[in-house]
Design a protein around this motif. Structure first.
Motif, PDB file in Angstrom:
ATOM      1  N   TYR A 167       0.792  -1.306  -0.077  1.00 38.59           N
ATOM      2  CA  TYR A 167       0.072  -0.052  -0.002  1.00 38.59           C
ATOM      3  C   TYR A 167       0.834   1.171   0.107  1.00 38.59           C
ATOM      4  O   TYR A 167       0.676   2.124  -0.746  1.00 38.59           O
ATOM      5  CB  TYR A 167      -0.919   0.009   1.351  1.00 38.59           C
ATOM      6  N   HIS A 168       1.882   1.291   0.712  1.00 36.81           N
ATOM      7  CA  HIS A 168       2.540   2.424   0.860  1.00 36.81           C
ATOM      8  C   HIS A 168       3.539   2.581  -0.232  1.00 36.81           C
ATOM      9  O   HIS A 168       3.868   3.744  -0.862  1.00 36.81           O
ATOM     10  CB  HIS A 168       3.703   2.553   2.228  1.00 36.81           C
ATOM     11  N   ALA A 169       4.066   1.520  -0.806  1.00 33.55           N
ATOM     12  CA  ALA A 169       4.735   1.424  -2.121  1.00 33.55           C
ATOM     13  C   ALA A 169       3.901   2.020  -3.181  1.00 33.55           C
ATOM     14  O   ALA A 169       4.622   3.011  -4.017  1.00 33.55           O
ATOM     15  CB  ALA A 169       5.354   0.099  -2.368  1.00 33.55           C
ATOM     16  N   LEU A 170       2.620   1.639  -3.162  1.00 33.41           N
ATOM     17  CA  LEU A 170       1.704   2.112  -4.361  1.00 33.41           C
ATOM     18  C   LEU A 170       1.290   3.702  -4.077  1.00 33.41           C
ATOM     19  O   LEU A 170       1.702   4.334  -5.003  1.00 33.41           O
ATOM     20  CB  LEU A 170       0.560   1.485  -4.407  1.00 33.41           C
ATOM     21  N   LEU A 171       1.525   4.136  -2.799  1.00 34.53           N
ATOM     22  CA  LEU A 171       1.062   5.609  -2.497  1.00 34.53           C
ATOM     23  C   LEU A 171       2.437   6.289  -2.927  1.00 34.53           C
ATOM     24  O   LEU A 171       2.471   7.561  -3.637  1.00 34.53           O
ATOM     25  CB  LEU A 171       0.908   5.865  -1.047  1.00 34.53           C
ATOM     26  N   ASP A 172       3.557   5.777  -2.686  1.00 29.86           N
ATOM     27  CA  ASP A 172       4.939   6.491  -3.168  1.00 29.86           C
ATOM     28  C   ASP A 172       4.938   6.472  -4.511  1.00 29.86           C
ATOM     29  O   ASP A 172       5.808   7.585  -5.170  1.00 29.86           O
ATOM     30  CB  ASP A 172       6.143   5.725  -2.562  1.00 29.86           C
ATOM     31  N   LEU A 173       4.460   5.471  -5.425  1.00 30.40           N
ATOM     32  CA  LEU A 173       4.485   5.559  -6.652  1.00 30.40           C
ATOM     33  C   LEU A 173       3.633   6.483  -7.374  1.00 30.40           C
ATOM     34  O   LEU A 173       3.483   6.791  -8.603  1.00 30.40           O
ATOM     35  CB  LEU A 173       4.537   4.165  -7.380  1.00 30.40           C
TER      36      LEU A 173
ATOM     37  N   VAL B 136       0.143   6.333  -7.018  1.00 33.73           N
ATOM     38  CA  VAL B 136      -1.325   5.810  -6.940  1.00 33.73           C
ATOM     39  C   VAL B 136      -2.210   6.433  -6.165  1.00 33.73           C
ATOM     40  O   VAL B 136      -2.064   6.654  -4.908  1.00 33.73           O
ATOM     41  CB  VAL B 136      -1.430   4.186  -6.803  1.00 33.73           C
ATOM     42  N   LYS B 137      -3.565   6.871  -6.784  1.00 32.85           N
ATOM     43  CA  LYS B 137      -4.635   7.389  -6.089  1.00 32.85           C
ATOM     44  C   LYS B 137      -5.940   7.062  -6.340  1.00 32.85           C
ATOM     45  O   LYS B 137      -5.990   5.983  -7.373  1.00 32.85           O
ATOM     46  CB  LYS B 137      -4.463   9.045  -6.484  1.00 32.85           C
ATOM     47  N   LYS B 138      -6.845   7.379  -5.499  1.00 35.63           N
ATOM     48  CA  LYS B 138      -8.066   7.015  -5.749  1.00 35.63           C
ATOM     49  C   LYS B 138      -8.555   6.973  -7.138  1.00 35.63           C
ATOM     50  O   LYS B 138      -8.421   8.111  -7.922  1.00 35.63           O
ATOM     51  CB  LYS B 138      -9.259   7.675  -4.795  1.00 35.63           C
ATOM     52  N   GLY B 139      -9.077   6.039  -7.714  1.00 37.54           N
ATOM     53  CA  GLY B 139      -9.850   6.031  -8.828  1.00 37.54           C
ATOM     54  C   GLY B 139      -8.969   5.412 -10.164  1.00 37.54           C
ATOM     55  O   GLY B 139      -9.163   5.205 -11.147  1.00 37.54           O
ATOM     56  N   ASP B 140      -7.787   5.541  -9.709  1.00 41.34           N
ATOM     57  CA  ASP B 140      -6.605   4.944 -10.781  1.00 41.34           C
ATOM     58  C   ASP B 140      -6.962   3.638 -11.166  1.00 41.34           C
ATOM     59  O   ASP B 140      -7.426   2.892 -10.034  1.00 41.34           O
ATOM     60  CB  ASP B 140      -5.103   4.830 -10.038  1.00 41.34           C
ATOM     61  N   ARG B 141      -6.504   2.991 -12.365  1.00 39.41           N
ATOM     62  CA  ARG B 141      -6.733   1.690 -12.622  1.00 39.41           C
ATOM     63  C   ARG B 141      -5.410   1.087 -12.931  1.00 39.41           C
ATOM     64  O   ARG B 141      -4.545   1.349 -13.327  1.00 39.41           O
ATOM     65  CB  ARG B 141      -7.404   1.689 -14.088  1.00 39.41           C
TER      66      ARG B 141
ATOM     67  N   ASP C 291      -3.379  -6.849  -4.935  1.00 40.46           N
ATOM     68  CA  ASP C 291      -4.865  -6.691  -5.132  1.00 40.46           C
ATOM     69  C   ASP C 291      -5.555  -5.716  -3.742  1.00 40.46           C
ATOM     70  O   ASP C 291      -6.248  -4.657  -3.947  1.00 40.46           O
ATOM     71  CB  ASP C 291      -5.860  -7.695  -5.260  1.00 40.46           C
ATOM     72  N   MET C 292      -5.203  -6.282  -2.699  1.00 34.86           N
ATOM     73  CA  MET C 292      -5.766  -5.829  -1.438  1.00 34.86           C
ATOM     74  C   MET C 292      -5.085  -4.514  -1.261  1.00 34.86           C
ATOM     75  O   MET C 292      -5.697  -3.420  -0.971  1.00 34.86           O
ATOM     76  CB  MET C 292      -5.448  -6.494  -0.284  1.00 34.86           C
ATOM     77  N   ALA C 293      -3.935  -4.079  -1.540  1.00 39.07           N
ATOM     78  CA  ALA C 293      -3.162  -2.926  -1.549  1.00 39.07           C
ATOM     79  C   ALA C 293      -3.808  -1.867  -2.406  1.00 39.07           C
ATOM     80  O   ALA C 293      -4.080  -0.606  -2.157  1.00 39.07           O
ATOM     81  CB  ALA C 293      -1.727  -2.935  -1.584  1.00 39.07           C
ATOM     82  N   VAL C 294      -4.049  -2.322  -3.562  1.00 31.72           N
ATOM     83  CA  VAL C 294      -4.806  -1.403  -4.631  1.00 31.72           C
ATOM     84  C   VAL C 294      -6.007  -1.040  -4.146  1.00 31.72           C
ATOM     85  O   VAL C 294      -6.288   0.168  -4.167  1.00 31.72           O
ATOM     86  CB  VAL C 294      -4.837  -2.335  -5.854  1.00 31.72           C
ATOM     87  N   LEU C 295      -6.704  -1.861  -3.658  1.00 31.77           N
ATOM     88  CA  LEU C 295      -8.219  -1.680  -3.110  1.00 31.77           C
ATOM     89  C   LEU C 295      -7.872  -0.516  -1.916  1.00 31.77           C
ATOM     90  O   LEU C 295      -8.731   0.482  -1.667  1.00 31.77           O
ATOM     91  CB  LEU C 295      -8.828  -2.785  -2.482  1.00 31.77           C
ATOM     92  N   ALA C 296      -7.015  -0.817  -1.084  1.00 31.32           N
ATOM     93  CA  ALA C 296      -6.799   0.103   0.104  1.00 31.32           C
ATOM     94  C   ALA C 296      -6.480   1.472  -0.128  1.00 31.32           C
ATOM     95  O   ALA C 296      -6.655   2.493   0.290  1.00 31.32           O
ATOM     96  CB  ALA C 296      -5.645  -0.458   0.985  1.00 31.32           C
ATOM     97  N   CYS C 297      -5.644   1.598  -1.505  1.00 34.47           N
ATOM     98  CA  CYS C 297      -5.377   3.079  -2.096  1.00 34.47           C
ATOM     99  C   CYS C 297      -6.833   3.592  -2.678  1.00 34.47           C
ATOM    100  O   CYS C 297      -6.678   4.948  -3.218  1.00 34.47           O
ATOM    101  CB  CYS C 297      -4.488   2.872  -3.082  1.00 34.47           C
ATOM    102  N   GLY C 298      -7.721   3.188  -2.847  1.00 34.04           N
ATOM    103  CA  GLY C 298      -8.949   3.518  -3.442  1.00 34.04           C
ATOM    104  C   GLY C 298      -8.957   3.341  -4.918  1.00 34.04           C
ATOM    105  O   GLY C 298      -9.784   3.785  -5.694  1.00 34.04           O
ATOM    106  N   ALA C 299      -7.805   2.562  -5.445  1.00 32.70           N
ATOM    107  CA  ALA C 299      -8.011   2.278  -6.876  1.00 32.70           C
ATOM    108  C   ALA C 299      -8.536   1.013  -7.196  1.00 32.70           C
ATOM    109  O   ALA C 299      -9.322   0.369  -6.136  1.00 32.70           O
ATOM    110  CB  ALA C 299      -5.970   2.267  -7.326  1.00 32.70           C
ATOM    111  N   VAL C 300      -8.447   0.735  -8.468  1.00 32.12           N
ATOM    112  CA  VAL C 300      -9.236  -0.292  -9.032  1.00 32.12           C
ATOM    113  C   VAL C 300      -8.175  -1.405  -9.782  1.00 32.12           C
ATOM    114  O   VAL C 300      -7.479  -0.921 -10.821  1.00 32.12           O
ATOM    115  CB  VAL C 300     -10.459   0.192 -10.182  1.00 32.12           C
TER     116      VAL C 300
END
Length: 83
Positions: free
Chosen positions: A44-50, A52-57, A72-81
């Motif tokens: 989740y934190h790695a995706l945020l650092d990259l 990734v934000k809410k609504g991203d695919r 997949d769970m980390a993507v969902l936690a970011c609000g992404a799809v």
């Protein structure tokens, strides 16, 4: 309750209970809910650092494995799809 909330609930209520088992080189390994949560949180934190934000695919290009589910769970936690 969504999937991310369910993961957090399991981590809070049953941190040491078995969550995932997998084979690696013919040996059986196990992860408990706390360990699974920690791996998802790191992703989740790695995706945020990259960025990734809410609504991203986000596409996950991988064979079926435990890491796919964690990602997949980390993507969902970011609000992404996951697509």
């Amino acid at each position: 309750m969504n999937l991310v909330e369910k993961l957090i609930d399991h981590k809070d209520r049953r941190p040491k209970r078995l969550a995932v088992q997998y084979f690696k080189r013919n040996n059986l390994y196990s992860l408990n809910w706390e360990q699974v949560h920690d791996r998802v949180e790191q992703l989740y934190h790695a995706l945020l650092d990259l960025g990734v934000k809410k609504g991203d695919r986000i596409a996950i290009y991988s064979d079926t494995c435990k890491e796919w589910g964690f990602t997949d769970m980390a993507v969902l936690a970011c609000g992404a799809v996951t697509v």
